[in-house]
Design an enzyme around this catalytic site. Sequence first.
Site, short mmCIF file in Angstrom:
data_model
loop_
_atom_site.label_atom_id
_atom_site.label_comp_id
_atom_site.label_asym_id
_atom_site.label_seq_id
_atom_site.Cartn_x
_atom_site.Cartn_y
_atom_site.Cartn_z
N HIS A 1 13.22 52.59 -3.50
CA HIS A 1 13.56 53.98 -3.21
C HIS A 1 12.43 54.95 -3.55
O HIS A 1 12.45 56.10 -3.12
CB HIS A 1 14.87 54.39 -3.93
CG HIS A 1 14.74 54.65 -5.40
ND1 HIS A 1 15.03 53.71 -6.36
CD2 HIS A 1 14.37 55.77 -6.08
CE1 HIS A 1 14.85 54.23 -7.56
NE2 HIS A 1 14.44 55.49 -7.42
N ASP B 1 16.41 46.98 -4.43
CA ASP B 1 15.59 48.14 -4.78
C ASP B 1 14.25 47.74 -5.39
O ASP B 1 13.79 48.35 -6.35
CB ASP B 1 16.34 49.08 -5.72
CG ASP B 1 15.80 50.51 -5.64
OD1 ASP B 1 14.97 50.80 -4.75
OD2 ASP B 1 16.20 51.34 -6.47
N SER C 1 11.48 55.77 -12.30
CA SER C 1 11.78 54.76 -11.29
C SER C 1 10.58 53.88 -11.01
O SER C 1 9.49 54.37 -10.73
CB SER C 1 12.21 55.44 -9.98
OG SER C 1 13.58 55.66 -9.96
N ILE D 1 35.09 36.04 -1.05
CA ILE D 1 35.36 35.51 -2.39
C ILE D 1 35.98 36.58 -3.28
O ILE D 1 35.86 37.78 -3.01
CB ILE D 1 34.08 34.98 -3.07
CG1 ILE D 1 32.97 36.04 -3.02
CG2 ILE D 1 33.62 33.68 -2.45
CD1 ILE D 1 31.70 35.62 -3.74
#
Length: 483
Positions: free
Chosen positions: A118, A148, A223, A279
């Site tokens: 991102h 990510d 980040s 599942i």
Amino acid sequence: MIKRLNASRRALTGALIVALPVLAQAQTAAPSAPPSQPATREAQALPSLAPLVESVKGAVVNVDVQSKASGFGQGENPFMDRFFGGGEGRGRGREQIRQGSGSGFIIDAKGLVLTNNHVVEGAVAIRVRLDDGRSFDAEIVGTDPLTDVALIRLKGKVENLQTVKLGDSDALRVGDWVVAIGNPFGLASSVSSGILSARARDIHSGPYDDFLQTDAAINPGNSGGPLFNLKGEVVGINTAIVGGGTGIGFAVPSNLVKALKPQLEKDGAVTRAWLGIGIQDLTQDLAKALALPVNEGAIVSQVNEGSPAGKAGMRSDDVIVAIDGQKVGSGGQLTRTVALKKPGSTSTVDVFRDGKRQALKVQLGTRPDREGVSSRQRRGGEETEQSSKARVGVSLSNVDPRIVERTGLRSEEGALVTDVLPGSPAERADLQPGMVVVEVDRKPVRNAEELAKIIRKAPAGSTLLLRVEVPGNGRYLRALHIP
């Protein structure tokens, strides 16, 4: 609310406005330091993190990104609009360039840097700043939006790069000390410490969530930055925080990154294996109702027609407890384990059916692209190819005779600069919309295609000497650096 960690200078400014009066008051009221007490001496004897920080911080980088916020409408161009206008609303779709920043870390002396997807998603220009003051343009090598994770490469001549290595995130215990280094709010090389608060957190950001949780302070701009253990190994990539919360941050585990890196470096994307089943987690109540001797596993709620699992004879209500000898504790763990295997390979899946354990051989398929990741990557590739003439951040057009007439240009041939991306090599070369490039390295340029071809073929690190004509203001030289 989970928030990604892109930096915001306004947020920093606001924080400082609140904090400064408090600091001033504290400084005024601070008493003189009392004599050292026994407890104080014991605290001073605690080991310092400074040696660890000094050994790794040179590999932590700031990642400055310019990305597209929206696209140009067909045929829309701000420079051409000034001369020829447009219909109602023309120009409203003009491409907006969003400025962002994050962090990353160098894992290879050749200039490979790990960060978050991102941070670099939609990037038209990436600039990486090192702790020693150097900076490099960078290009995307590979991205995986579902976890990510992104891998980028420094461009140009790179040498004497400090690197760090990926450690074993599975060896971390809750309560172990960790250190985060990054670029929060644009404050480069900021260090914080804390502990591993929890493991295997699902924050509902994607199908493969398996985050490490930490209370080490991470903020917007962190980040893509590294989370270190006390050995100086990267055990996670700092990725997200809880909005409005304090002391709750999340990092992608290093072992997951290790598994993805080879594909990102070789193919630019990640291809995952697939069983083709629905599942749910096995709970104690369901285990009792199904008369099972185990309390952990993944219940098969659905088998897709024609899927690898269906071809192997798997059925609804089968309970998967292991794959290739690796215990399966939940549905999420099964999803992550299968995803890291190679499509086309054969796995042994242990299931309980009607209370009895049996093994099924399954040839794994390729996971369908439900999220449209590959189409987004293809569009990005097409845009890059279409804008190859904008390698240095400049859009070009052929010289229109009407512009020559209206502006008094001397040249009827050349490449007209129609747009320049902020912060790009073209802007640093002082190219501006309206200029006409008439020569490159003292050789005439007849049209935009000719100049675009020269730029595309120019070696990285070279410099092109451009002669440009400015309407009504003569001709000048410009030095255009090729990243």
